[in-house]
Scaffold this motif. Sequence first.
Motif, PDB file in Angstrom:
ATOM      1  N   VAL A  24       0.860  -1.186   0.000  1.00 51.74           N
ATOM      2  CA  VAL A  24       0.000   0.000   0.000  1.00 51.74           C
ATOM      3  C   VAL A  24       0.895   1.235   0.000  1.00 51.74           C
ATOM      4  O   VAL A  24       1.742   1.400   0.883  1.00 51.74           O
ATOM      5  CB  VAL A  24      -0.923   0.026   1.238  1.00 51.74           C
ATOM      6  CG1 VAL A  24      -1.939   1.146   1.107  1.00 51.74           C
ATOM      7  CG2 VAL A  24      -1.628  -1.313   1.415  1.00 51.74           C
ATOM      8  N   LEU A  25       0.687   2.117  -0.976  1.00 53.37           N
ATOM      9  CA  LEU A  25       1.555   3.285  -1.142  1.00 53.37           C
ATOM     10  C   LEU A  25       0.739   4.537  -1.404  1.00 53.37           C
ATOM     11  O   LEU A  25      -0.329   4.470  -2.016  1.00 53.37           O
ATOM     12  CB  LEU A  25       2.509   3.068  -2.324  1.00 53.37           C
ATOM     13  CG  LEU A  25       3.428   1.836  -2.283  1.00 53.37           C
ATOM     14  CD1 LEU A  25       4.070   1.634  -3.652  1.00 53.37           C
ATOM     15  CD2 LEU A  25       4.478   1.996  -1.205  1.00 53.37           C
ATOM     16  N   GLY A  26       1.265   5.675  -0.947  1.00 54.40           N
ATOM     17  CA  GLY A  26       0.659   6.944  -1.308  1.00 54.40           C
ATOM     18  C   GLY A  26       0.361   7.841  -0.132  1.00 54.40           C
ATOM     19  O   GLY A  26       1.185   8.019   0.761  1.00 54.40           O
ATOM     20  N   LEU A  52       3.402   9.817   0.675  1.00 55.19           N
ATOM     21  CA  LEU A  52       3.757  10.460  -0.592  1.00 55.19           C
ATOM     22  C   LEU A  52       2.448  10.843  -1.281  1.00 55.19           C
ATOM     23  O   LEU A  52       1.668   9.959  -1.653  1.00 55.19           O
ATOM     24  CB  LEU A  52       4.578   9.518  -1.475  1.00 55.19           C
ATOM     25  CG  LEU A  52       5.940   9.089  -0.908  1.00 55.19           C
ATOM     26  CD1 LEU A  52       6.533   7.966  -1.741  1.00 55.19           C
ATOM     27  CD2 LEU A  52       6.896  10.269  -0.891  1.00 55.19           C
ATOM     28  N   PHE A  53       2.211  12.120  -1.463  1.00 50.80           N
ATOM     29  CA  PHE A  53       0.907  12.588  -1.918  1.00 50.80           C
ATOM     30  C   PHE A  53       0.759  12.618  -3.438  1.00 50.80           C
ATOM     31  O   PHE A  53      -0.327  12.403  -3.959  1.00 50.80           O
ATOM     32  CB  PHE A  53       0.632  13.993  -1.367  1.00 50.80           C
ATOM     33  CG  PHE A  53       0.474  14.032   0.121  1.00 50.80           C
ATOM     34  CD1 PHE A  53      -0.676  13.563   0.721  1.00 50.80           C
ATOM     35  CD2 PHE A  53       1.480  14.541   0.927  1.00 50.80           C
ATOM     36  CE1 PHE A  53      -0.841  13.602   2.098  1.00 50.80           C
ATOM     37  CE2 PHE A  53       1.337  14.592   2.303  1.00 50.80           C
ATOM     38  CZ  PHE A  53       0.173  14.111   2.894  1.00 50.80           C
ATOM     39  N   HIS A  54       1.834  12.911  -4.152  1.00 51.58           N
ATOM     40  CA  HIS A  54       1.743  13.145  -5.592  1.00 51.58           C
ATOM     41  C   HIS A  54       2.222  11.913  -6.360  1.00 51.58           C
ATOM     42  O   HIS A  54       3.236  11.299  -6.005  1.00 51.58           O
ATOM     43  CB  HIS A  54       2.583  14.370  -5.981  1.00 51.58           C
ATOM     44  CG  HIS A  54       2.289  14.885  -7.339  1.00 51.58           C
ATOM     45  ND1 HIS A  54       2.785  14.297  -8.485  1.00 51.58           N
ATOM     46  CD2 HIS A  54       1.531  15.941  -7.760  1.00 51.58           C
ATOM     47  CE1 HIS A  54       2.364  14.965  -9.543  1.00 51.58           C
ATOM     48  NE2 HIS A  54       1.598  15.966  -9.135  1.00 51.58           N
ATOM     49  N   HIS A  89       9.524  11.086   2.535  1.00 53.82           N
ATOM     50  CA  HIS A  89       8.919  11.821   3.644  1.00 53.82           C
ATOM     51  C   HIS A  89       9.941  12.024   4.760  1.00 53.82           C
ATOM     52  O   HIS A  89      10.944  11.302   4.853  1.00 53.82           O
ATOM     53  CB  HIS A  89       7.712  11.028   4.164  1.00 53.82           C
ATOM     54  CG  HIS A  89       6.849  11.762   5.128  1.00 53.82           C
ATOM     55  ND1 HIS A  89       7.007  11.667   6.488  1.00 53.82           N
ATOM     56  CD2 HIS A  89       5.808  12.610   4.932  1.00 53.82           C
ATOM     57  CE1 HIS A  89       6.105  12.416   7.096  1.00 53.82           C
ATOM     58  NE2 HIS A  89       5.358  12.995   6.186  1.00 53.82           N
ATOM     59  N   SER A  90       9.664  12.983   5.636  1.00 56.29           N
ATOM     60  CA  SER A  90      10.571  13.256   6.753  1.00 56.29           C
ATOM     61  C   SER A  90      10.632  12.103   7.750  1.00 56.29           C
ATOM     62  O   SER A  90      11.497  12.084   8.619  1.00 56.29           O
ATOM     63  CB  SER A  90      10.136  14.545   7.473  1.00 56.29           C
ATOM     64  OG  SER A  90       8.796  14.451   7.913  1.00 56.29           O
ATOM     65  N   LEU A 123      -2.270   1.982  -4.898  1.00 56.84           N
ATOM     66  CA  LEU A 123      -1.694   3.318  -5.026  1.00 56.84           C
ATOM     67  C   LEU A 123      -2.779   4.337  -4.697  1.00 56.84           C
ATOM     68  O   LEU A 123      -3.771   4.455  -5.429  1.00 56.84           O
ATOM     69  CB  LEU A 123      -1.159   3.554  -6.444  1.00 56.84           C
ATOM     70  CG  LEU A 123      -0.134   2.545  -6.976  1.00 56.84           C
ATOM     71  CD1 LEU A 123       0.282   2.921  -8.395  1.00 56.84           C
ATOM     72  CD2 LEU A 123       1.078   2.468  -6.064  1.00 56.84           C
ATOM     73  N   THR A 124      -2.607   5.042  -3.582  1.00 61.04           N
ATOM     74  CA  THR A 124      -3.589   6.029  -3.134  1.00 61.04           C
ATOM     75  C   THR A 124      -3.034   7.425  -3.388  1.00 61.04           C
ATOM     76  O   THR A 124      -2.048   7.821  -2.773  1.00 61.04           O
ATOM     77  CB  THR A 124      -3.902   5.836  -1.638  1.00 61.04           C
ATOM     78  OG1 THR A 124      -4.427   4.536  -1.432  1.00 61.04           O
ATOM     79  CG2 THR A 124      -4.922   6.841  -1.170  1.00 61.04           C
ATOM     80  N   LEU A 125      -3.672   8.156  -4.275  1.00 63.88           N
ATOM     81  CA  LEU A 125      -3.166   9.456  -4.719  1.00 63.88           C
ATOM     82  C   LEU A 125      -3.835  10.582  -3.946  1.00 63.88           C
ATOM     83  O   LEU A 125      -5.059  10.582  -3.756  1.00 63.88           O
ATOM     84  CB  LEU A 125      -3.413   9.617  -6.222  1.00 63.88           C
ATOM     85  CG  LEU A 125      -2.987   8.411  -7.092  1.00 63.88           C
ATOM     86  CD1 LEU A 125      -3.271   8.697  -8.551  1.00 63.88           C
ATOM     87  CD2 LEU A 125      -1.531   8.065  -6.858  1.00 63.88           C
TER      88      LEU A 125
END
Length: 316
Positions: A24-26, A52-54, A89-90, A123-125
């Motif tokens: 699961v990513l995003g 990660l948003f974009h 990400h931080s 992938l969740t945008l």
Amino acid sequence: MKWRTKVEIGQGADPIDYRDEVLVLGSCFADHLGDKLSYYQFRHLANPFGVLFHPIPLGHLIERAVEGRRFREDDLFEREGLWRCLEVHSRAAGSSKDATLKGMNETLNTFQKSLAQASHIVLTLGTAFAFRNLDTDLLVANCHKLPQQQFHRELTPVAELVRSLGHTIAVIRKNNPECQILLTVSPVRHVRDGLVENQRSKAHLLAAVHQVAEGVNIHYFPAYELLMDELRDYRFYKRDLIHPTEQAVDFVWEKFIEAWVDPGVIPVMKRVAGVRKQLAHRNARAAGSSRVAPGEPLKQKVEALSAEFPFIHFEL
């Protein structure tokens, strides 16, 4: 009397069971899904490099992992006592340069294996707005609170999102041709962009994912529509009026189960949840005193689950 509109969701062609591995990513909504998979002890990996948003920086990170391009010292920079990287990400930041670099490359190895082995990749945008680093001319995953003048904010056109998502999926497919890919748009609104701009952003993402989801073994899960249309009330949002409540997350998870979890594993999920609740009750009783030893029935339930599914583990 009908009180709400219902979002119709088709049944997944290859639903998830306990033999599968899910990646699961995003956006932060991916973390919510990862938490649910973790609670029920499905084999999974969620956002190893943080939120990660974009989709374009997300695609760059996937490509780096698949190609095995390790992070180098010049990928890091120091700010406020922490070593950071614009590609992640931080969450991945650390106080030691060497330790941070080592940790990131170890995480990259884990990520690479998951991309190759996962049966389902979600992938969740989150947004179509991105920040371009003016020195490198690349879209970054996170600005890490660097000075604003180092970046240019831009709205990625639908055509570019389609191209990028298509390329990312091709990279995944080259490494893992049989996996199911689920695309979804996060229902969390990015109000810092402005409400009108947020709607433009989500519209770009929705238009792009529906074009891409026409491919083989590529599917769309309507998390965005479930909150915007079916849960159309602010009581399903936290005090910030932006993030979904636990009740709303549970609702979307239930819809995900209906569409994308094999009905045959529901009894196993109930057994896992039963053990979770018993452990939580035991730990609540033990608060402020020495830990209570597990009773024999609970121990037997845990041992039975572990015998059937060796990857299921509980701290007794």
